[in-house]
Design a protein around this motif. Structure first.
Motif, PDB file in Angstrom:
ATOM      1  N   LEU A  81      43.669  17.356 -46.589  1.00  0.00           N
ATOM      2  CA  LEU A  81      44.972  18.002 -46.479  1.00  0.00           C
ATOM      3  C   LEU A  81      45.766  17.942 -47.781  1.00  0.00           C
ATOM      4  O   LEU A  81      46.372  18.934 -48.185  1.00  0.00           O
ATOM      5  CB  LEU A  81      45.770  17.357 -45.352  1.00  0.00           C
ATOM      6  N   TYR A  82      45.784  16.786 -48.450  1.00  0.00           N
ATOM      7  CA  TYR A  82      46.495  16.719 -49.743  1.00  0.00           C
ATOM      8  C   TYR A  82      45.968  17.800 -50.679  1.00  0.00           C
ATOM      9  O   TYR A  82      46.708  18.440 -51.414  1.00  0.00           O
ATOM     10  CB  TYR A  82      46.274  15.383 -50.478  1.00  0.00           C
ATOM     11  N   SER A  85      46.824  21.395 -49.755  1.00  0.00           N
ATOM     12  CA  SER A  85      48.218  21.646 -50.116  1.00  0.00           C
ATOM     13  C   SER A  85      48.355  21.878 -51.616  1.00  0.00           C
ATOM     14  O   SER A  85      49.113  22.751 -52.055  1.00  0.00           O
ATOM     15  CB  SER A  85      49.116  20.480 -49.701  1.00  0.00           C
ATOM     16  N   GLU A  88      47.215  25.276 -52.376  1.00  0.00           N
ATOM     17  CA  GLU A  88      48.171  26.286 -51.901  1.00  0.00           C
ATOM     18  C   GLU A  88      49.309  26.513 -52.887  1.00  0.00           C
ATOM     19  O   GLU A  88      49.889  27.598 -52.933  1.00  0.00           O
ATOM     20  CB  GLU A  88      48.738  25.891 -50.533  1.00  0.00           C
ATOM     21  N   ARG A  94      45.919  28.610 -46.811  1.00  0.00           N
ATOM     22  CA  ARG A  94      45.011  27.739 -46.072  1.00  0.00           C
ATOM     23  C   ARG A  94      43.942  28.570 -45.363  1.00  0.00           C
ATOM     24  O   ARG A  94      42.755  28.246 -45.399  1.00  0.00           O
ATOM     25  CB  ARG A  94      45.822  26.918 -45.056  1.00  0.00           C
ATOM     26  N   ASP A  95      44.400  29.664 -44.727  1.00  0.00           N
ATOM     27  CA  ASP A  95      43.466  30.509 -43.974  1.00  0.00           C
ATOM     28  C   ASP A  95      42.373  31.082 -44.870  1.00  0.00           C
ATOM     29  O   ASP A  95      41.203  31.135 -44.481  1.00  0.00           O
ATOM     30  CB  ASP A  95      44.219  31.668 -43.310  1.00  0.00           C
ATOM     31  N   ARG A 297      46.174  25.752 -31.665  1.00  0.00           N
ATOM     32  CA  ARG A 297      47.103  26.194 -32.705  1.00  0.00           C
ATOM     33  C   ARG A 297      48.056  27.260 -32.161  1.00  0.00           C
ATOM     34  O   ARG A 297      49.256  27.255 -32.430  1.00  0.00           O
ATOM     35  CB  ARG A 297      46.319  26.745 -33.908  1.00  0.00           C
TER      36      ARG A 297
ATOM     37  N   MET B   1      47.313  35.847 -34.699  1.00  0.00           N
ATOM     38  CA  MET B   1      48.204  34.689 -34.475  1.00  0.00           C
ATOM     39  C   MET B   1      49.024  34.392 -35.723  1.00  0.00           C
ATOM     40  O   MET B   1      48.548  34.518 -36.836  1.00  0.00           O
ATOM     41  CB  MET B   1      47.357  33.455 -34.136  1.00  0.00           C
ATOM     42  N   ASP B   3      50.620  32.195 -38.530  1.00  0.00           N
ATOM     43  CA  ASP B   3      50.247  30.912 -39.142  1.00  0.00           C
ATOM     44  C   ASP B   3      51.359  29.887 -38.963  1.00  0.00           C
ATOM     45  O   ASP B   3      52.527  30.233 -38.941  1.00  0.00           O
ATOM     46  CB  ASP B   3      50.037  31.100 -40.653  1.00  0.00           C
ATOM     47  N   TRP B   4      50.946  28.651 -38.863  1.00  0.00           N
ATOM     48  CA  TRP B   4      51.946  27.584 -38.848  1.00  0.00           C
ATOM     49  C   TRP B   4      52.654  27.564 -40.198  1.00  0.00           C
ATOM     50  O   TRP B   4      51.993  27.598 -41.243  1.00  0.00           O
ATOM     51  CB  TRP B   4      51.274  26.229 -38.641  1.00  0.00           C
ATOM     52  N   LEU B   6      54.740  26.294 -43.573  1.00  0.00           N
ATOM     53  CA  LEU B   6      54.556  25.162 -44.485  1.00  0.00           C
ATOM     54  C   LEU B   6      55.858  24.360 -44.563  1.00  0.00           C
ATOM     55  O   LEU B   6      56.944  24.931 -44.657  1.00  0.00           O
ATOM     56  CB  LEU B   6      54.182  25.697 -45.869  1.00  0.00           C
ATOM     57  N   SER B  24      53.175  18.426 -48.937  1.00  0.00           N
ATOM     58  CA  SER B  24      53.520  19.417 -47.916  1.00  0.00           C
ATOM     59  C   SER B  24      52.443  19.465 -46.849  1.00  0.00           C
ATOM     60  O   SER B  24      51.347  18.943 -47.037  1.00  0.00           O
ATOM     61  CB  SER B  24      53.688  20.785 -48.572  1.00  0.00           C
ATOM     62  N   HIS B  26      51.296  21.899 -42.955  1.00  0.00           N
ATOM     63  CA  HIS B  26      51.613  22.958 -41.999  1.00  0.00           C
ATOM     64  C   HIS B  26      51.890  22.357 -40.629  1.00  0.00           C
ATOM     65  O   HIS B  26      51.228  21.391 -40.228  1.00  0.00           O
ATOM     66  CB  HIS B  26      50.430  23.924 -41.865  1.00  0.00           C
ATOM     67  N   TYR B  41      51.186  10.794 -44.322  1.00  0.00           N
ATOM     68  CA  TYR B  41      51.792  10.163 -45.497  1.00  0.00           C
ATOM     69  C   TYR B  41      52.259   8.720 -45.287  1.00  0.00           C
ATOM     70  O   TYR B  41      52.752   8.102 -46.219  1.00  0.00           O
ATOM     71  CB  TYR B  41      52.961  11.018 -46.003  1.00  0.00           C
TER      72      TYR B  41
END
Lengths: 316, 93
Positions: A81-82, A85, A88, A94-95, A297, B1, B3-4, B6, B24, B26, B41
Motif C-alpha cells: 500500500l505505501y 500510494s 499514485e 490504483r485501478d 468494495r 463502480m 472508486d474509493w 484517496l 495516503s 483509499h 500506519y
C-alpha cells in the motif's frame, strides 16, 4: 526544444545536488515512467509475496510462529500500500496498476513464483528473500524521488523483523534434529540461487541501469548489491551450519569479497517470462481475490453514500 | 463502480507533538479511512491520534512559484537573533 533541454539540465543539477524530487515538480517523462514501472512492480511484489507465505499460516508449528507470520504478511500488505500510494503521486491510478498486474502486463519479483514446500521454506524466505529485499531497499531509502524514499524508510524500519523471524525459524530447526536440519538444507538449496537472481541481470546486461543510476532512482548497481548480499550471508550460513549450494563460493582475499558461481540466467528469464513453477497459480489467486472482493468494495461505497445522504437530509 | 476516494493521513505520534503527514490510502469514507490508517500506519505504536482528509480538498502551492513565495525570506537576516551584535557582558538576552 531548448526549453526542454534546459529543464532537463536543471533537473539533473537538482539530482546531482542530492535534492529530492517531489510529486508536483517538473520531471522528464522518462523519469516518471521509469519510477511508475519500478514502484508499481515493487508494490506488486509485496502483494504477490504474501501468497507463498499465506500457504503456511494455518500450518505454522506453534501459536508464536503463527502470530509472527501473520504480522509479517500484514506488514507486506502495508508495504504494498505505501508503494501503490507513492506511485499514485506520479499520476497513475490504483485501478490502472492492479489491471496491469492482473492482465500480466506488469511484472513482480519472480522469486514469488517458487513454491513453499515445507515449514523450512518460510524460514528460508525470511532469511534469504527478505534479506535480499532489504539489501535493495536500504539502498533505495536514498532514491531521488521523495515519496518513494519515504515509503522505503518506513518499509526498512518494519522489514528487519522479517529477516530475523526467518533466521530464528532456521536456527531453531538446525539445533533441533538432523531431520529438521536436513529440511533447512533442502530449503536453502532451493532458495539460494533464486535469491541471487532477485537483484536482476548482471550490470552488463541491464541497459536501463545506467540511466537509473544517473537519475539516482537506483543508488547501487545490481551486481554491487548482489555482492554485498553474498558477503553478508555467508557468515550467517556458517552460524546455522548450513552449506550454500555453490562449489565456487570462496573468499577472495585479493578482492576482499566472496567469489561465487554463475547464475543460471536461462532459468531467470524462463520464470520472468511466465514459466516458473507457480506463475499461473499466483496470478490466478490475485485475480480471484480481486474479483471476489468486488462486491465488498461496492457495498462499502454504497453504505458510505447512504450515510452521507442521510446526514445531508438531517442537516437540511 | 465508483472508486474509493484517496485520503491523506496525518498522525500525532504522541501528545505534545503536531500531527504529521505520513502518506495516503483509499477508503469508502472518512471513518473507514481512520480505521485503515490505524492498521496501515500505527501497527507499532506510531500514533495516539489520526486525522484524515480527502486529498481533493488539499490546495498545494505550485513548485513553479517557489521562488516568488520563499526567496524573499532569504535576504531578511534581521529576522534572526544572530543579526544583532551586542556587548559580551550583556546577559540573558
Amino acid at each position: 526544444m531548448d526549453n526542454i533541454n534546459s529543464l532537463e539540465a536543471k533537473f539533473q543539477q537538482r539530482i546531482d545536488d542530492e535534492e529530492k524530487i517531489e510529486a508536483r515538480d517538473w520531471m522528464p517523462e522518462a523519469y516518471r515512467k521509469t519510477l511508475v514501472r519500478q514502484i508499481s512492480q515493487h508494490a506488486h511484489s509485496e502483494i504477490v509475496g504474501m501468497l507463498p507465505e499465506g500457504n503456511w499460516i494455518t500450518r505454522a508449528p506453534s501459536l508464536k510462529r503463527k502470530l509472527a507470520l501473520l504480522a509479517k504478511i500484514q506488514d507486506e500488505a502495508g508495504h504494498g500500500l505505501y508503494l501503490y500510494s507513492a506511485a499514485e503521486t506520479l499520476g497513475t491510478s490504483r485501478d490502472e496498476m492492479l489491471d496491469q498486474l492482473h492482465t500480466g502486463k506488469a511484472k513482480y519479483s519472480s522469486i514469488f513464483n517458487y513454491p513453499t514446500l515445507t515449514w523450512a521454506d518460510i524460514g528460508a524466505i525470511g532469511w534469504l528473500v527478505d534479506g535480499a529485499a532489504i539489501m535493495n531497499q536500504v539502498a533505495l531509502c536514498r532514491t531521488s524521488y521523495g515519496p518513494y524514499a519515504r515509503a522505503m524508510v518506513r518499509i526498512c524500519k518494519e522489514e528487519s523483523f522479517h529477516q530475523r523471524q526467518g533466521y530464528d525459524i532456521l536456527l531453531t530447526m538446525c539445533k533441533s534434529s538432523d531431520v529438521q536440519k536436513a529440511m533447512v538444507q533442502d530449503a536453502v538449496n532451493r532458495w539460494w540461487w533464486p535469491s541471487l537472481m532477485m537483484f536482476g541481470p548482471n550490470d552488463s546486461e541491464s541497459p536501463h541501469s545506467a540511466q537509473s543510476l544517473l537519475w539516482k532512482i537506483k543508488r547501487l548497481s545490481n551486481d554491487e548489491l548482489r555482492q554485498r548480499f553474498v558477503d553478508m550471508t555467508v557468515p550467517q550460513a556458517e552460524i546455522l551450519g548450513i552449506r550454500l549450494p555453490d562449489d565456487k563460493l570462496v573468499y577472495n582475499a585479493g578482492r576482499g569479497h566472496y567469489d561465487f558461481g554463475d547464475i543460471d540466467w536461462e532459468e531467470f528469464w524462463q520464470v520472468v517470462g511466465g514459466n516458473g513453477p507457480c506463475n499461473k497459480q499466483r496470478l490466478q489467486a490475485r485475480v480471484r481475490a480481486h474479483e471476489e472482493g468486488a462486491w465488498v468494495r461496492e457495498a462499502a461505497m454504497t453504505y458510505a453514500e447512504k450515510i452521507r445522504s442521510k446526514k445531508e437530509t438531517s442537516a437540511a | 463502480m465508483k472508486d474509493w476516494p484517496l485520503f491523506e493521513i496525518f498522525i500525532r505520534s504522541k501528545n505534545g507533538l503536531n500531527h504529521k503527514h505520513v502518506g495516503s490510502l483509499h477508503a469508502a469514507d472518512a471513518y473507514m479511512a481512520i480505521q485503515n490508517a490505524r492498521d496501515v500506519y500505527t501497527r507499532r505504536n506510531e500514533g495516539v491520534s489520526i486525522w484524515v482528509v480527502e486529498s481533493k480538498y488539499i490546495t498545494a502551492s505550485n513548485p513553479d512559484e517557489s521562488e516568488a513565495l520563499f526567496d524573499p525570506a532569504a535576504d531578511k537576516v534581521y529576522r534572526h537573533p544572530t543579526f544583532y551584535e551586542l556587548p559580551d557582558e550583556l546577559k540573558h538576552m
